[in-house]
Scaffold this motif. Structure first.
Motif, PDB file in Angstrom:
ATOM      1  N   UNK A  22       0.851  -1.186   0.000  1.00  0.00           N
ATOM      2  CA  UNK A  22       0.000   0.000   0.000  1.00  0.00           C
ATOM      3  C   UNK A  22       0.889   1.240   0.000  1.00  0.00           C
ATOM      4  N   UNK A  23       0.249   2.408  -0.071  1.00  0.00           N
ATOM      5  CA  UNK A  23       1.000   3.660  -0.010  1.00  0.00           C
ATOM      6  C   UNK A  23       1.741   3.802   1.315  1.00  0.00           C
ATOM      7  N   UNK A  24       1.232   3.144   2.356  1.00  0.00           N
ATOM      8  CA  UNK A  24       1.876   3.224   3.666  1.00  0.00           C
ATOM      9  C   UNK A  24       3.310   2.707   3.632  1.00  0.00           C
ATOM     10  N   UNK A  25       3.604   1.802   2.713  1.00  0.00           N
ATOM     11  CA  UNK A  25       4.952   1.235   2.621  1.00  0.00           C
ATOM     12  C   UNK A  25       5.998   2.247   2.171  1.00  0.00           C
ATOM     13  N   UNK A  26       5.557   3.330   1.562  1.00  0.00           N
ATOM     14  CA  UNK A  26       6.517   4.320   1.097  1.00  0.00           C
ATOM     15  C   UNK A  26       6.214   5.710   1.645  1.00  0.00           C
ATOM     16  N   UNK A  27       5.376   5.780   2.684  1.00  0.00           N
ATOM     17  CA  UNK A  27       4.945   7.068   3.214  1.00  0.00           C
ATOM     18  C   UNK A  27       5.721   7.489   4.455  1.00  0.00           C
ATOM     19  N   UNK A  28       5.869   8.786   4.584  1.00  0.00           N
ATOM     20  CA  UNK A  28       6.365   9.410   5.801  1.00  0.00           C
ATOM     21  C   UNK A  28       5.288  10.392   6.223  1.00  0.00           C
ATOM     22  N   UNK A  29       4.724  10.182   7.397  1.00  0.00           N
ATOM     23  CA  UNK A  29       3.643  11.035   7.887  1.00  0.00           C
ATOM     24  C   UNK A  29       4.193  12.102   8.828  1.00  0.00           C
ATOM     25  N   UNK A  30       3.925  13.352   8.484  1.00  0.00           N
ATOM     26  CA  UNK A  30       4.302  14.443   9.366  1.00  0.00           C
ATOM     27  C   UNK A  30       3.404  14.402  10.598  1.00  0.00           C
ATOM     28  N   UNK A  31       4.003  14.508  11.779  1.00  0.00           N
ATOM     29  CA  UNK A  31       3.202  14.547  13.000  1.00  0.00           C
ATOM     30  C   UNK A  31       3.055  16.002  13.465  1.00  0.00           C
ATOM     31  N   UNK A  32       2.407  16.195  14.587  1.00  0.00           N
ATOM     32  CA  UNK A  32       2.149  17.560  15.072  1.00  0.00           C
ATOM     33  C   UNK A  32       3.438  18.338  15.335  1.00  0.00           C
ATOM     34  N   UNK A  65      16.358  15.088  12.105  1.00  0.00           N
ATOM     35  CA  UNK A  65      16.664  13.650  12.037  1.00  0.00           C
ATOM     36  C   UNK A  65      15.705  12.903  11.120  1.00  0.00           C
ATOM     37  N   UNK A  66      14.416  13.208  11.248  1.00  0.00           N
ATOM     38  CA  UNK A  66      13.436  12.501  10.419  1.00  0.00           C
ATOM     39  C   UNK A  66      13.573  12.855   8.945  1.00  0.00           C
ATOM     40  N   UNK A  67      13.803  14.127   8.651  1.00  0.00           N
ATOM     41  CA  UNK A  67      13.957  14.507   7.246  1.00  0.00           C
ATOM     42  C   UNK A  67      15.273  14.019   6.663  1.00  0.00           C
ATOM     43  N   UNK A  71      15.491  12.013   3.199  1.00  0.00           N
ATOM     44  CA  UNK A  71      16.470  12.313   2.149  1.00  0.00           C
ATOM     45  C   UNK A  71      17.306  11.089   1.811  1.00  0.00           C
ATOM     46  N   UNK A  72      17.740  10.355   2.821  1.00  0.00           N
ATOM     47  CA  UNK A  72      18.526   9.144   2.594  1.00  0.00           C
ATOM     48  C   UNK A  72      17.737   8.127   1.765  1.00  0.00           C
ATOM     49  N   UNK A  73      16.456   7.996   2.059  1.00  0.00           N
ATOM     50  CA  UNK A  73      15.620   7.055   1.297  1.00  0.00           C
ATOM     51  C   UNK A  73      15.486   7.496  -0.158  1.00  0.00           C
ATOM     52  N   UNK A  74      15.404   8.802  -0.388  1.00  0.00           N
ATOM     53  CA  UNK A  74      15.286   9.319  -1.755  1.00  0.00           C
ATOM     54  C   UNK A  74      16.603   9.160  -2.517  1.00  0.00           C
ATOM     55  N   UNK A  75      17.712   9.474  -1.863  1.00  0.00           N
ATOM     56  CA  UNK A  75      19.015   9.479  -2.545  1.00  0.00           C
ATOM     57  C   UNK A  75      19.628   8.086  -2.646  1.00  0.00           C
ATOM     58  N   UNK A  76      19.599   7.328  -1.545  1.00  0.00           N
ATOM     59  CA  UNK A  76      20.296   6.043  -1.524  1.00  0.00           C
ATOM     60  C   UNK A  76      19.372   4.832  -1.368  1.00  0.00           C
ATOM     61  N   UNK A  77      18.095   5.089  -1.148  1.00  0.00           N
ATOM     62  CA  UNK A  77      17.149   3.986  -0.959  1.00  0.00           C
ATOM     63  C   UNK A  77      16.311   3.766  -2.203  1.00  0.00           C
ATOM     64  N   UNK A  78      15.005   3.710  -2.010  1.00  0.00           N
ATOM     65  CA  UNK A  78      14.090   3.432  -3.110  1.00  0.00           C
ATOM     66  C   UNK A  78      13.899   4.591  -4.075  1.00  0.00           C
ATOM     67  N   UNK A  79      14.344   5.789  -3.669  1.00  0.00           N
ATOM     68  CA  UNK A  79      14.236   6.932  -4.566  1.00  0.00           C
ATOM     69  C   UNK A  79      12.892   7.624  -4.518  1.00  0.00           C
ATOM     70  N   UNK A  80      12.047   7.222  -3.581  1.00  0.00           N
ATOM     71  CA  UNK A  80      10.686   7.743  -3.537  1.00  0.00           C
ATOM     72  C   UNK A  80      10.171   7.716  -2.105  1.00  0.00           C
TER      73      UNK A  80
END
Length: 102
Positions: A22-32, A65-67, A71-80
């Protein structure tokens, strides 16, 4: 001409849509606290033109830390990464651009 690869590419960026349940597998949810941090940054850069906003103006302990992981996931991981929960209600397009840029 596009090269044709005959060997399996073993890298996180070599994924197929079926690799995600699902989309949850590639999502990062911003919290409060993330949203509050973006709002703090917006106050800092309110009068700064978008093209003049620098990294030093955008650092925030609630985000950094979270961002960095995003960034690491975008650059060196799945790219998305699908970032969800970005604040838009009550903000001008210019303010949204600045928070997104940050």
């Amino acid at each position: 001409m596009t090269p044709i690869h005959s060997e399996r590419i073993d890298h996180p960026m070599a994924w197929r849509g079926s690799d995600f349940r699902s989309k949850d597998d590639l999502a990062f949810d911003l919290n409060r606290s993330h949203v509050a941090a973006l709002e703090d940054i917006l106050v800092r850069v309110k009068d700064v033109p978008l093209e003049q906003i620098m990294l030093a103006q955008c650092v925030h302990p609630a985000l950094d830390d979270d961002l960095a992981k995003v960034l690491d996931e975008v650059v060196d991981g799945r790219g998305l990464v699908l970032v969800r929960g970005f604040p838009v209600t009550g903000y001008s397009v210019e303010e949204i651009e600045k928070m997104y840029w940050a």
